[in-house]
Enzyme design. Structure first.
Site, PDB file in Angstrom:
ATOM      1  CG  HIS A 219      -0.134  18.988  20.789  1.00 49.04           C
ATOM      2  ND1 HIS A 219      -0.520  17.701  21.100  1.00 49.04           N
ATOM      3  CD2 HIS A 219      -1.285  19.710  20.712  1.00 49.04           C
ATOM      4  CE1 HIS A 219      -1.846  17.647  21.201  1.00 49.04           C
ATOM      5  NE2 HIS A 219      -2.327  18.851  20.959  1.00 49.04           N
TER       6      HIS A 219
ATOM      7  CG  ASP B 141       0.930  14.848  20.822  1.00 51.45           C
ATOM      8  OD1 ASP B 141       0.161  15.032  19.850  1.00 51.45           O
ATOM      9  OD2 ASP B 141       0.663  15.271  21.967  1.00 51.45           O
TER      10      ASP B 141
ATOM     11  CG  ASN C 240      -9.257  18.119  22.327  1.00 48.77           C
ATOM     12  OD1 ASN C 240     -10.065  17.338  22.820  1.00 48.77           O
ATOM     13  ND2 ASN C 240      -8.791  19.156  22.993  1.00 48.77           N
TER      14      ASN C 240
END
Length: 197
Positions: free
Chosen positions: A32, A103, A124
Site C-alpha cells: 500500500h 497501488d 480510499n
C-alpha cells in the site's frame, strides 16, 4: 503534446507528484506504500530535500527545465485528500497537473498503467483526493500489486498492508514506476502510456 498544464499563470509548478502511503515504520515496505517508495526514489534521483508541509512531506525538485513538487501525505491513506487539496490550492494547480502514484490490486503484480481520471475502485486514498479536488479527473500512475493468491486467506485490505515479498522485487518495480513518472512529465501522458501501459 503534454496533457497536463499549469493551473494558471501564477502557478510555480509544472506537476505535483503525490505518492500515497501510510506513515509509520511498520508500513514502510507495505504494498500500500508503493507510492511513497516511488516518491522517495524520485527525490533521491533529483536530489530533493523533504520538509514538513501540507500535513505531509514535500520536496520541490527540477527535471530538466520542469518544476515539480513531490508530496507524501502523512494523514494516513483515508485522509490523503486533505494534504493534496492544500497543496493544489497553494500551488494553484488544476487537477490534470496532479499525478497520484498508488497501488492497484486490480492490476497484476508489476504492471504499470498511466491514465487520467477513471473510477476509484474502492481505493480510499483516491476517494479522499477526488472529494477534496471535487473531481476524479487527476492523473494517476497505477502500480499493480495483485490480489492474494489461491489459498491465501487474507482479505485484500490485509494483503496490501503486508510487505512485498522478495520474489516481487519491489526495488525494480519502484525504479520502473519512477521512470514512468519522469517520462510522463517530460513527454506527456500518451507517450508514457505507449511505453509503460
Amino acid at each position: 503534446m503534454r496533457l497536463f498544464r499549469r493551473g494558471d499563470s501564477a502557478s510555480t509548478l509544472d506537476l505535483l507528484v503525490v505518492g500515497l502511503g501510510n506513515p509509520g515504520r511498520e508500513h514502510e515496505r507495505d504494498r500500500h506504500n508503493v507510492g511513497w517508495m516511488v516518491a522517495d526514489e524520485l527525490a533521491r534521483r533529483m536530489d530533493g530535500r523533504w520538509r514538513a508541509k501540507f500535513s505531509g512531506q514535500l520536496a520541490e525538485v527540477r527535471l530538466d527545465a520542469l518544476r515539480l513538487a513531490l508530496l507524501k501525505p502523512e494523514t494516513f491513506m483515508n485522509e490523503s485528500g486533505r494534504s493534496v487539496g492544500a497543496a493544489a490550492r497553494f500551488f494553484k494547480l488544476e487537477p490534470d497537473a496532479i499525478l497520484v502514484v498508488h497501488d492497484e490490486i486490480d492490476l497484476e503484480p508489476g504492471r504499470l498503467q498511466a491514465r487520467i481520471g477513471g473510477g476509484l475502485a474502492g481505493h480510499n486514498g483516491l476517494r479522499s483526493i477526488a472529494a477534496h479536488l471535487k473531481t476524479p479527473d487527476f492523473l494517476r500512475l497505477r502500480i499493480g500489486v495483485g490480489r492474494p493468491g489461491r489459498g491465501d486467506p487474507r482479505r485484500p485490505a490485509d494483503y496490501v498492508l503486508s510487505n512485498f515479498t522478495a520474489d516481487e522485487d519491489a526495488h525494480t518495480l519502484v525504479a520502473r514506476a519512477a521512470d514512468a513518472v519522469e517520462k510522463l512529465d517530460a513527454e506527456g501522458l500518451e507517450r508514457a502510456q505507449a511505453h509503460f501501459n
